[in-house]
Design a protein around this motif. Sequence first.
Motif, short mmCIF file in Angstrom:
data_model
loop_
_atom_site.label_atom_id
_atom_site.label_comp_id
_atom_site.label_asym_id
_atom_site.label_seq_id
_atom_site.Cartn_x
_atom_site.Cartn_y
_atom_site.Cartn_z
N GLU A 1 28.39 5.72 -37.21
CA GLU A 1 27.06 5.16 -36.16
C GLU A 1 25.84 5.70 -36.51
N ARG A 2 24.77 5.17 -35.97
CA ARG A 2 23.35 5.45 -36.34
C ARG A 2 23.22 6.78 -35.78
N GLU A 3 22.61 7.56 -36.40
CA GLU A 3 22.33 8.94 -36.32
C GLU A 3 20.84 9.46 -36.13
N PHE A 4 20.43 10.40 -35.21
CA PHE A 4 19.01 10.80 -35.19
C PHE A 4 18.76 11.72 -36.48
N VAL A 5 17.46 11.47 -36.90
CA VAL A 5 17.11 12.35 -37.86
C VAL A 5 16.13 13.12 -37.45
N ALA A 6 14.88 12.35 -36.96
CA ALA A 6 13.57 13.39 -36.90
C ALA A 6 12.91 12.28 -35.59
N ARG A 7 11.86 13.23 -35.24
CA ARG A 7 10.78 12.42 -34.26
C ARG A 7 9.58 12.94 -34.33
N ILE A 8 8.64 12.27 -34.24
CA ILE A 8 7.10 12.95 -33.97
C ILE A 8 6.51 12.17 -32.94
N ASN A 9 5.79 12.91 -32.04
CA ASN A 9 5.08 12.51 -31.02
C ASN A 9 3.41 12.15 -31.45
N TRP A 10 3.06 10.89 -31.41
CA TRP A 10 1.81 10.41 -31.98
C TRP A 10 0.75 11.41 -31.64
N SER A 11 0.40 11.55 -30.46
CA SER A 11 -0.71 12.13 -29.94
C SER A 11 -0.79 13.48 -30.41
N HIS A 12 0.20 14.20 -30.11
CA HIS A 12 0.16 15.80 -30.48
C HIS A 12 0.96 16.13 -31.97
N ALA A 13 1.40 15.22 -32.35
CA ALA A 13 2.06 15.50 -33.77
C ALA A 13 3.18 16.49 -33.50
N ILE A 14 3.69 16.55 -32.35
CA ILE A 14 5.12 17.33 -32.21
C ILE A 14 6.29 16.83 -32.85
#
Length: 129
Positions: free
Chosen positions: A44-57
């Motif tokens: 299955e597709r697996e989450f790796v990472a995420r970035i919030n564009w405005s705050h670079a979180i």
Amino acid sequence: QVQLVESGGGLVQAGGSLRLSCAASGRTFSNYAIGWFRQAPGQEREFVARINWSHAITYYADSVKGRFTCSRDSAKNTVYLQMNRLKLEDTARYYCAVDRAGIATYSSRWIYSATYDDWGQGTQVTVSS
């Protein structure tokens, strides 16, 4: 709709590095969040990472924490996934995706594919021994 194009995949030896790019066209990333997922054959597709564009979180899966880093370049409207100390189990097709809600406060929804609205075609990463 945001059109996404991933690039930077390839063949690398275990322990090596790659940097994936996710470029947007159609509109800027603006207040969105960008997620990286991967999918290996038969899995299955697996989450790796995420970035919030405005705050670079940023937020990472435990399996990549400390090895992978998400960043963004506002001038190029591009998000990067720097992958270091690659392992055989990192072999997969990697996708970037946009979450138009772009919420910066942590949510358990971040790791689910259904949270994201627009997807790229993916780029293959193969790690060899």
